[in-house]
Design a protein around this motif. Structure first.
Motif, PDB file in Angstrom:
ATOM      1  N   LEU A  72       0.845  -1.188   0.000  1.00 33.41           N
ATOM      2  CA  LEU A  72       0.000   0.000   0.000  1.00 33.41           C
ATOM      3  C   LEU A  72       0.881   1.239   0.000  1.00 33.41           C
ATOM      4  O   LEU A  72       1.802   1.350   0.812  1.00 33.41           O
ATOM      5  CB  LEU A  72      -0.900   0.014   1.237  1.00 33.41           C
ATOM      6  CG  LEU A  72      -1.685   1.295   1.484  1.00 33.41           C
ATOM      7  CD1 LEU A  72      -2.699   1.522   0.376  1.00 33.41           C
ATOM      8  CD2 LEU A  72      -2.356   1.241   2.834  1.00 33.41           C
ATOM      9  N   SER A  74       0.288   5.208   0.410  1.00 39.66           N
ATOM     10  CA  SER A  74      -0.713   6.209   0.794  1.00 39.66           C
ATOM     11  C   SER A  74      -0.258   7.590   0.357  1.00 39.66           C
ATOM     12  O   SER A  74       0.805   8.046   0.765  1.00 39.66           O
ATOM     13  CB  SER A  74      -0.904   6.209   2.315  1.00 39.66           C
ATOM     14  OG  SER A  74      -1.363   4.975   2.766  1.00 39.66           O
ATOM     15  N   THR A  76      -1.791  11.758  -0.235  1.00 37.88           N
ATOM     16  CA  THR A  76      -2.747  12.605   0.478  1.00 37.88           C
ATOM     17  C   THR A  76      -4.170  12.486  -0.074  1.00 37.88           C
ATOM     18  O   THR A  76      -5.128  12.621   0.681  1.00 37.88           O
ATOM     19  CB  THR A  76      -2.314  14.090   0.452  1.00 37.88           C
ATOM     20  OG1 THR A  76      -2.148  14.512  -0.901  1.00 37.88           O
ATOM     21  CG2 THR A  76      -1.022  14.286   1.228  1.00 37.88           C
ATOM     22  N   GLN A  78      -4.962   9.810  -2.537  1.00 41.36           N
ATOM     23  CA  GLN A  78      -5.156   8.498  -3.165  1.00 41.36           C
ATOM     24  C   GLN A  78      -4.475   7.402  -2.360  1.00 41.36           C
ATOM     25  O   GLN A  78      -3.537   7.659  -1.616  1.00 41.36           O
ATOM     26  CB  GLN A  78      -4.548   8.476  -4.574  1.00 41.36           C
ATOM     27  CG  GLN A  78      -5.153   9.445  -5.544  1.00 41.36           C
ATOM     28  CD  GLN A  78      -4.383   9.483  -6.858  1.00 41.36           C
ATOM     29  OE1 GLN A  78      -3.265   9.007  -6.972  1.00 41.36           O
ATOM     30  NE2 GLN A  78      -4.999  10.082  -7.878  1.00 41.36           N
ATOM     31  N   TYR A  79      -4.973   6.192  -2.578  1.00 39.77           N
ATOM     32  CA  TYR A  79      -4.282   4.976  -2.164  1.00 39.77           C
ATOM     33  C   TYR A  79      -3.855   4.260  -3.440  1.00 39.77           C
ATOM     34  O   TYR A  79      -4.629   4.192  -4.396  1.00 39.77           O
ATOM     35  CB  TYR A  79      -5.199   4.021  -1.388  1.00 39.77           C
ATOM     36  CG  TYR A  79      -5.641   4.492  -0.035  1.00 39.77           C
ATOM     37  CD1 TYR A  79      -4.729   4.763   0.975  1.00 39.77           C
ATOM     38  CD2 TYR A  79      -7.001   4.620   0.246  1.00 39.77           C
ATOM     39  CE1 TYR A  79      -5.147   5.167   2.221  1.00 39.77           C
ATOM     40  CE2 TYR A  79      -7.432   5.022   1.499  1.00 39.77           C
ATOM     41  CZ  TYR A  79      -6.500   5.298   2.476  1.00 39.77           C
ATOM     42  OH  TYR A  79      -6.926   5.697   3.720  1.00 39.77           O
ATOM     43  N   HIS A  80      -2.643   3.717  -3.454  1.00 45.16           N
ATOM     44  CA  HIS A  80      -2.177   2.879  -4.549  1.00 45.16           C
ATOM     45  C   HIS A  80      -1.924   1.498  -3.955  1.00 45.16           C
ATOM     46  O   HIS A  80      -1.090   1.364  -3.049  1.00 45.16           O
ATOM     47  CB  HIS A  80      -0.891   3.444  -5.170  1.00 45.16           C
ATOM     48  CG  HIS A  80      -1.115   4.735  -5.888  1.00 45.16           C
ATOM     49  ND1 HIS A  80      -0.555   4.999  -7.115  1.00 45.16           N
ATOM     50  CD2 HIS A  80      -1.841   5.835  -5.572  1.00 45.16           C
ATOM     51  CE1 HIS A  80      -0.937   6.206  -7.513  1.00 45.16           C
ATOM     52  NE2 HIS A  80      -1.699   6.729  -6.582  1.00 45.16           N
ATOM     53  N   VAL A  81      -2.661   0.512  -4.441  1.00 45.28           N
ATOM     54  CA  VAL A  81      -2.578  -0.844  -3.908  1.00 45.28           C
ATOM     55  C   VAL A  81      -1.956  -1.747  -4.967  1.00 45.28           C
ATOM     56  O   VAL A  81      -2.393  -1.760  -6.123  1.00 45.28           O
ATOM     57  CB  VAL A  81      -3.968  -1.390  -3.510  1.00 45.28           C
ATOM     58  CG1 VAL A  81      -3.840  -2.770  -2.887  1.00 45.28           C
ATOM     59  CG2 VAL A  81      -4.671  -0.426  -2.557  1.00 45.28           C
ATOM     60  N   VAL A  97      -5.589   2.173  -8.144  1.00 41.40           N
ATOM     61  CA  VAL A  97      -5.540   3.515  -7.578  1.00 41.40           C
ATOM     62  C   VAL A  97      -6.949   3.853  -7.091  1.00 41.40           C
ATOM     63  O   VAL A  97      -7.920   3.726  -7.834  1.00 41.40           O
ATOM     64  CB  VAL A  97      -5.067   4.555  -8.620  1.00 41.40           C
ATOM     65  CG1 VAL A  97      -5.088   5.957  -8.018  1.00 41.40           C
ATOM     66  CG2 VAL A  97      -3.674   4.192  -9.126  1.00 41.40           C
ATOM     67  N   ARG A 100      -9.099   8.424  -1.942  1.00 39.87           N
ATOM     68  CA  ARG A 100      -9.151   8.224  -0.485  1.00 39.87           C
ATOM     69  C   ARG A 100     -10.492   8.635   0.116  1.00 39.87           C
ATOM     70  O   ARG A 100     -10.920   8.058   1.107  1.00 39.87           O
ATOM     71  CB  ARG A 100      -8.037   9.006   0.201  1.00 39.87           C
ATOM     72  CG  ARG A 100      -6.702   8.320   0.124  1.00 39.87           C
ATOM     73  CD  ARG A 100      -5.665   9.057   0.901  1.00 39.87           C
ATOM     74  NE  ARG A 100      -5.856   8.870   2.322  1.00 39.87           N
ATOM     75  CZ  ARG A 100      -4.853   8.820   3.195  1.00 39.87           C
ATOM     76  NH1 ARG A 100      -3.607   8.956   2.796  1.00 39.87           N
ATOM     77  NH2 ARG A 100      -5.092   8.664   4.474  1.00 39.87           N
ATOM     78  N   LEU A 105     -10.715   1.185   2.179  1.00 39.17           N
ATOM     79  CA  LEU A 105      -9.485   0.459   1.884  1.00 39.17           C
ATOM     80  C   LEU A 105      -9.592  -1.023   2.219  1.00 39.17           C
ATOM     81  O   LEU A 105      -9.148  -1.874   1.449  1.00 39.17           O
ATOM     82  CB  LEU A 105      -8.302   1.098   2.615  1.00 39.17           C
ATOM     83  CG  LEU A 105      -6.933   0.490   2.349  1.00 39.17           C
ATOM     84  CD1 LEU A 105      -6.592   0.513   0.864  1.00 39.17           C
ATOM     85  CD2 LEU A 105      -5.878   1.232   3.154  1.00 39.17           C
ATOM     86  N   ARG A 109      -9.207  -3.939  -0.626  1.00 39.34           N
ATOM     87  CA  ARG A 109      -8.189  -4.995  -0.555  1.00 39.34           C
ATOM     88  C   ARG A 109      -8.841  -6.371  -0.594  1.00 39.34           C
ATOM     89  O   ARG A 109      -8.340  -7.289  -1.240  1.00 39.34           O
ATOM     90  CB  ARG A 109      -7.351  -4.847   0.714  1.00 39.34           C
ATOM     91  CG  ARG A 109      -6.410  -3.663   0.646  1.00 39.34           C
ATOM     92  CD  ARG A 109      -5.540  -3.551   1.880  1.00 39.34           C
ATOM     93  NE  ARG A 109      -4.622  -4.672   1.921  1.00 39.34           N
ATOM     94  CZ  ARG A 109      -4.312  -5.329   3.041  1.00 39.34           C
ATOM     95  NH1 ARG A 109      -4.843  -4.988   4.197  1.00 39.34           N
ATOM     96  NH2 ARG A 109      -3.452  -6.323   3.002  1.00 39.34           N
TER      97      ARG A 109
END
Length: 121
Positions: A72, A74, A76, A78-81, A97, A100, A105, A109
């Motif tokens: 992961l 993080s 500000t 977005q999350y990129h997994v 992508v 947030r 989340l 996942r």
């Protein structure tokens, strides 16, 4: 499940902005969906190959009997997994992508794990 179906299902995850399937040995994007509005999903996914390579190499250097499952990043907004494919090819990962503000989340996942498990390359 084929690549296109997997990418469509990933894009149905709440908050999904873009998704890709990438070979981290070559950096080649095998398929992508979404992106736009300042998010070049193929460029972002290809750039993440360095992250995956570095972690795989570190585990090897440490002689750890373990595998990368997911990662992961993080930001500000977005999350990129990153989710490695466990059964298809040791060098393939799914990249997601998320926005947030709109994403859950934990659920994202969970869905990504399920989709990866059904993916046939």
């Amino acid at each position: 499940m084929d690549i296109n179906t997997a990418l469509k299902e990933i894009m149905a995850i709440d908050g999904a902005l873009g998704a890709a399937l990438v070979d981290f040995e070559t950096g080649m994007c095998l398929g992508s969906a979404g992106g736009g509005d300042g998010l070049d999903i193929e460029l972002a996914a290809a750039g993440s190959t360095e992250v995956v390579r570095a972690k795989v190499q570190t585990l090897a250097a440490l002689e750890m009997d373990d595998e990368v499952e997911d990662m992961l990043i993080s930001l500000t907004r977005q999350y990129h997994v990153i989710r490695r494919a466990s059964h298809a090819s040791t060098s393939v990962f799914l990249y997601l992508v998320l926005d947030r503000e709109r994403a859950n989340l934990a659920l994202a996942r969970h869905h990504l794990r399920r989709i990866e498990g059904e993916l046939v390359i």
